[in-house]
Design an enzyme around this catalytic site. Structure first.
Site, PDB file in Angstrom:
ATOM      1  N   ARG A 153      42.870  34.255  37.490  1.00 35.61           N
ATOM      2  CA  ARG A 153      43.359  35.137  36.728  1.00 35.61           C
ATOM      3  C   ARG A 153      44.280  36.457  37.480  1.00 35.61           C
ATOM      4  O   ARG A 153      45.067  37.304  37.004  1.00 35.61           O
ATOM      5  CB  ARG A 153      42.107  35.937  36.136  1.00 35.61           C
ATOM      6  CG  ARG A 153      41.208  36.445  36.756  1.00 35.61           C
ATOM      7  CD  ARG A 153      40.043  36.868  36.225  1.00 35.61           C
ATOM      8  NE  ARG A 153      39.992  37.992  35.324  1.00 35.61           N
ATOM      9  CZ  ARG A 153      40.356  39.209  35.571  1.00 35.61           C
ATOM     10  NH1 ARG A 153      40.344  39.583  37.017  1.00 35.61           N
ATOM     11  NH2 ARG A 153      40.559  40.354  34.774  1.00 35.61           N
ATOM     12  N   ASP A 168      40.182  46.117  36.063  1.00 34.21           N
ATOM     13  CA  ASP A 168      38.728  45.850  35.748  1.00 34.21           C
ATOM     14  C   ASP A 168      37.769  46.378  37.033  1.00 34.21           C
ATOM     15  O   ASP A 168      38.480  46.900  37.786  1.00 34.21           O
ATOM     16  CB  ASP A 168      38.556  44.452  35.462  1.00 34.21           C
ATOM     17  CG  ASP A 168      39.469  43.851  34.353  1.00 34.21           C
ATOM     18  OD1 ASP A 168      40.060  44.704  33.844  1.00 34.21           O
ATOM     19  OD2 ASP A 168      39.715  42.550  34.323  1.00 34.21           O
TER      20      ASP A 168
END
Ligand code: 9WO
Length: 245
Positions: A153, A168
């Site tokens: 990712r 995040d």
């Protein structure tokens, strides 16, 4: 990103990585996966990959020859990849390690089964032993999947919004993430914090930052020592007073 997984359960790993964001990364060529099964390198007629532990005791140990041959075969495909063995005895995995693996560009993950692998394979062929935490699984495959997800990712273009990859938890500043809300405004007698409906973007950013700081202090105070904190962050933490526990 080129990733090799040495596993007795290649279908398990392959199936999990067909789904979602990582599945799309594979079909777009951002993740190239090589699966190698030590059983394909066993030479006896029963294709044996395990044996009883020297010294006695319960369970079985992965026998060194087929596992070594599988790792060597995978090395042929990705000669530069560091060889990572997943076990509870490893160094703790974190976002910094994920970034390092992604930046390197290739990675070989060795998933053990039974009570583990012969120590001489670790001595000769493993570069790093890595752990996801203090718990025991029935094999290294699910740990390998978690690492592949965390690394893939970070690859450019895998997430739609390039900001979301590292915004995040642990992204930019080493703090835990703030809470999230979406419609409806009232759910199960719980309202959304008013500031998030105010349209005041500076107030919203400040509230999110303070939620991250308070949560990190409550749940993972160990992270605060290496977090990127401004003067204002430190003042806010002081204003909270002494923490519980
Ligand atoms: C099995 C076992 C049985 C009785 C007493 C102690 C025991 N330890 C183990 C064990 O550690 N088995 C491992 C299973 C062998 C290597 C692969 N397995 C594994 C990897 N379990 N948990 C992980 C793992 C990997 C990364 N992060 C957390 C856990």
């Amino acid at each position: 990103m080129q990733v090799g997984v040495v596993t007795l359960f290649p279908e398990l790993v392959d199936g999990a990585l067909e789904q979602g964001v990582i599945g799309r990364a594979r079909s777009q060529g951002q993740l190239a996966l090589t699966l190698v099964n030590p059983r394909d390198f066993a030479t006896d007629k029963h294709r044996t990959v395990d044996d009883r532990p020297f010294g006695g005791g319960p369970g079985m140990v992965m026998t060194p020859a087929p596992l070594s041959a599988a790792i060597a075969s995978c090395k042929g495909v990705m000669p530069e990849a560091p060889v990572i063995y997943l076990s509870p005895q490893g160094r703790p995995f974190d976002q910094v390690m994920a970034r390092r693996f992604q930046a390197h560009g290739s990675l070989m993950l060795v998933a053990g089964r039974y009570e583990g692998i012969d120590e001489r394979v670790i001595n000769r062929l493993v570069d790093e032993e890595v752990s996801l935490g203090d718990f025991v699984l029935s094999g290294g495959e699910f740990a390998a999947l978690a690492i592949i997800d965390a690394v893939t990712r970070l690859e450019p273009g895998v997430l739609g919004d390039p900001l979301s990859a590292e915004e995040d938890s642990f992204g930019l500043d080493g703090l835990l993430d703030c809470p999230h809300y979406t419609r409806p405004e009232v759910f199960d007698d719980q309202t959304v914090p008013a500031v998030l409906l105010s349209g005041d973007h500076k107030a919203i950013a400040r509230w999110r930052r303070q939620q991250s700081l308070a949560r990190t202090r409550d749940r993972r105070p160990d992270l605060l020592a290496s977090a990127d904190l401004t003067k204002e962050d430190k003042l806010f933490l002081t204003s909270l007073g002494p923490s519980e526990q």
